[in-house]
Scaffold this motif. Structure first.
Motif, PDB file in Angstrom:
ATOM      1  N   ASP A 149      42.696  44.666  50.367  1.00 55.09           N
ATOM      2  CA  ASP A 149      43.647  43.991  49.704  1.00 55.09           C
ATOM      3  C   ASP A 149      45.124  44.444  50.298  1.00 55.09           C
ATOM      4  O   ASP A 149      45.048  45.535  50.904  1.00 55.09           O
ATOM      5  CB  ASP A 149      43.652  43.632  48.314  1.00 55.09           C
ATOM      6  N   SER A 150      46.151  43.835  50.079  1.00 56.53           N
ATOM      7  CA  SER A 150      47.479  44.120  50.477  1.00 56.53           C
ATOM      8  C   SER A 150      48.049  45.582  49.890  1.00 56.53           C
ATOM      9  O   SER A 150      48.937  46.030  50.475  1.00 56.53           O
ATOM     10  CB  SER A 150      48.581  43.042  50.246  1.00 56.53           C
TER      11      SER A 150
ATOM     12  N   ASN B 120      48.100  36.357  47.053  1.00 57.17           N
ATOM     13  CA  ASN B 120      47.183  37.441  46.932  1.00 57.17           C
ATOM     14  C   ASN B 120      45.906  36.807  46.152  1.00 57.17           C
ATOM     15  O   ASN B 120      45.088  37.419  45.761  1.00 57.17           O
ATOM     16  CB  ASN B 120      47.694  38.484  46.161  1.00 57.17           C
TER      17      ASN B 120
END
Ligand code: NAG
Ligand code: NAG
Ligand code: NAG
Ligand code: NAG
Ligand code: NAG
Ligand code: NAG
Ligand code: NAG
Ligand code: NAG
Ligand code: NAG
Ligand code: NAG
Ligand code: NAG
Ligand code: NAG
Length: 520
Positions: free
Chosen positions: A60-61, A131
């Protein structure tokens, strides 16, 4: 992997236990005891019960790696498949999370699939966030295997099933394991028509409506296609990349299940193998790696995968049931392509940065030409080590020349050995002298030969991570790699390396490091 392929019959657990489980633990983290003498300390294994394929892998970011996995949370054999979940900042220190995806009803199982980050809200599931996570997976129903999606608005911890499922219907029990990537603004899925030996490619603008784009097959892969991955892999020493299509199949070079790959190009609808490289090769040269999945969301020029570290021939019988769990994943592997064999691009597979788990050096640059060294590592509490032996000066072949590493237990007499023979450039790993798992398929074979040659400068390296009941060997920096399970009745605790009859110019140095447990 379709779990019925392992056991023959789908799940043997009663519905009562399924529903008492759903009622009590839906949002709970299942506790795990990671102290058993067979329990790996730097590999991921489930807290309890039966795990198989890695699923939904993404980064994930925020730099958190997500690993989901095929999971039976109520039994030590396959069946009742859910998506278990764990997260990590470094791919080694995993934090077990509550189960992420549950079957939608009590006759279906959630089988293997993948996950993507829908940053542009192409699905429309994510009104005010960039997201959102969409999981794409197979639902195994009593009459057919179909593809479905669920979405997560909390970064991948809890999921809601799409009310328009299935996204791809079918009439067959042999249609599974969707893996989705992003390619030039479009979503692209590879999914296996397993018994037909076909990888189908579908495309979608929104993850909900899918269009069939092509079918791929190849005569030299195997008798069943599962868990396809289409992934862009960097070429060593250049800014270029190639696509590989990996397929989990059988039989492998040492019987049972394996993972193979082809190198080529992808043009948005078709995978086209390199004309000069229509050669199918194995991802893992030994026996215990299957259903590998590449992580989604990595920066350009990075490819990392993790695989189910076992073999379908005996995954349901592993003796770790005595410790309440079955199966670990392999080490996370960083991949690139290089030209070793002259047959086209070869996959290089090395451990992802081990520094988060690397402990004290037990030996460093120790020289062992025509000599041996031995280390008692009884006081390494993880019982896990990394070692590397670097040989230089292999410009001539010495008859009888060899390098031998052995892990042993002086009390039980058990051992695990790896021997590189200069005369025929063969590396052999032998797990036959461990006695904790009496199983015909496990023992056939229990000694594995791999061809490996020094590079043009006469250098050859042999490295391995050993972790209680699993060893992963990396030859020449991962140009060849192999995973093997082994089950000693007592922990192995003496490590030795010896070389014999080396050529006059050869030098051999060995480094050995303790690995720190990520679990206890
Ligand atoms: C599960 O199966 C039972 C018996 O077939 C049925 O009565 C029940 O409604 C089902 N539950 C769900 C959640 O589908
Ligand atoms: C995401 O898609 C939904 C459905 O189309 C839409 O209502 C919403 O405004 C979109 N959000 C953004 C930020 O684009
Ligand atoms: C990243 O961390 C921030 C702050 O903790 C959090 O709000 C956000 O949801 C996280 N993003 C993901 C993708 O988990
Ligand atoms: C999101 O949109 C941008 C701008 O159109 C595009 O470059 C990018 O490929 C899209 N990414 C995904 C994952 O949809
Ligand atoms: C693709 O392969 C599947 C499985 O064999 C088959 O059912 C389907 O008809 C094929 N599609 C096309 C367009 O050939
Ligand atoms: C992709 O390759 C296939 C097979 O060679 C070809 O038919 C198709 O036109 C190509 N598509 C593009 C966009 O180049
Ligand atoms: C790999 O090397 C061989 C020579 O060993 C050469 O013939 C071949 O073209 C190379 N392949 C690639 C893909 O560069
Ligand atoms: C290994 O030995 C070299 C040379 O003595 C030293 O510089 C290095 O710090 C040592 N490394 C470790 C990990 O002990
Ligand atoms: C490797 O070393 C071990 C331990 O010394 C020994 O038992 C074994 O026979 C050796 N193997 C070979 C092929 O020399
Ligand atoms: C390689 O050579 C060694 C030593 O002569 C021999 O024991 C072994 O069987 C050979 N391996 C293969 C695969 O030929
Ligand atoms: C494996 O070990 C057993 C004894 O434990 C022996 O009977 C058998 O021959 C060995 N197999 C191989 C391939 O070495
Ligand atoms: C190692 O032994 C071989 C003979 O077995 C010999 O030819 C070679 O010179 C020796 N190497 C060293 C560094 O002593």
């Amino acid at each position: 992997m379709r779990i019925s392929a392992i056991v023959g019959v789908l799940f043997g657990i009663g519905q009562y236990s399924l529903f008492s489980f759903l009622g009590t633990t839906r949002a709970q983290i299942i506790p795990g005891d990671y102290t058993g003498p067979l329990r790996p300390q730097v590999h991921f294994s489930p807290p309890q019960f039966f795990m198989n394929d890695p699923n939904g892998c993404f980064l994930d970011s925020n730099g958190t790696w997500h690993l989901y996995y095929q999971y039976n949370p109520t039994d030590i054999t396959p069946g009742n498949q859910h998506w278990g979940h764990a997260t990590s900042k470094d791919l080694y220190h995993w934090e077990n999370q509550p189960i992420a995806i549950f079957p939608p009803d009590n006759t279906s199982q959630v089988f293997t699939g993948s996950a993507v980050i829908d940053v542009n809200n192409t699905s429309g599931f994510f009104p005010d966030q960039d997201n959102g996570i969409v999981a794409i997976y197979t639902l195994n129903t009593p009459t057919k295997e179909i593809q479905a999606i669920s979405f997560s608005r909390d970064g991948g911890f809890t999921f809601t099933a799409f009310d328009g499922n299935p996204i791809i219907d079918s009439t067959t029990m042999s249609f599974r394991d969707p893996k989705v990537i992003q390619f030039q603004g479009s979503w692209v899925m590879v999914v296996a028509f397993s018994a037909d030996l076909v990888v189908a490619i579908y495309t979608s603008p929104d993850l909900k409506t899918w269009t069939h784009a092509s079918n791929f097959t190849h005569a030299d892969i195997g008798e069943l296609f599962e868990c396809p991955n289409l992934v862009e892999i960097p070429i060593d020493g250049s800014d270029e990349t190639k696509f590989i299509l990996s397929i989990s199949t059988n039989p492998g070079p040492n019987k049972g299940t394996t993972m193979k790959y082809l190198v080529g190009d992808f043009n948005g609808t078709h995978f086209i193998p390199d004309p000069t490289d229509n050669v199918v090769r194995v991802v893992d040269a030994i026996k215990d790696s299957y259903a590998g999945q590449y992580f989604y969301g990595l920066p350009d020029n990075e490819a990392v995968f993790i695989a189910w570290a076992t073999n379908g021939d005996y995954a349901s019988d592993l003796p770790t049931a005595s410790e309440g769990w079955r199966s670990s994943q392999t080490l996370p592997r960083r991949n690139s392509l290089t030209n070793v064999s002259g047959q086209g691009w070869d996959l290089v597979s090395s451990p992802f940065d081990l520094s988060p788990v690397t402990g004290p050096a037990l030996a460093n640059a120790t020289e062992v030409v025509n000599n041996s060294m031995s280390i008692d590592y009884s006081d390494v509490s993880s019982n896990a080590l990394y070692f590397e032996a670097d040989i230089t000066g292999l410009t001539s072949t010495a008859s009888g020349g060899l390098l031998n590493f052995t892990f042993s237990s002086p009390t039980s007499g058990e051992s695990l050995s790896g021997v590189y023979q200069l005369s025929n450039n063969t590396f052999n790993l032998d797990r036959n002298n461990t006695r904790g798992f009496d199983n015909t398929a496990f023992e056939d074979p229990s000694s594995f030969d791999v061809s490996v040659s020094p590079d043009a400068d006469g250098n050859l390296s042999v490295a391995a991570v050993i972790d209680r009941s699993i060893i992963e060997v990396f030859l020449n920096g991962g140009k060849l790699s192999g995973t093997a399970l082994f089950y000693p009745t007592e922990p192995l605790r003496i490590f030795s390396v010896s070389t014999e009859a080396m050529p006059p110019d050869a030098k051999v140095t060995v480094g050995v490091w303790a690995l720190n447990s990520v679990w206890v």
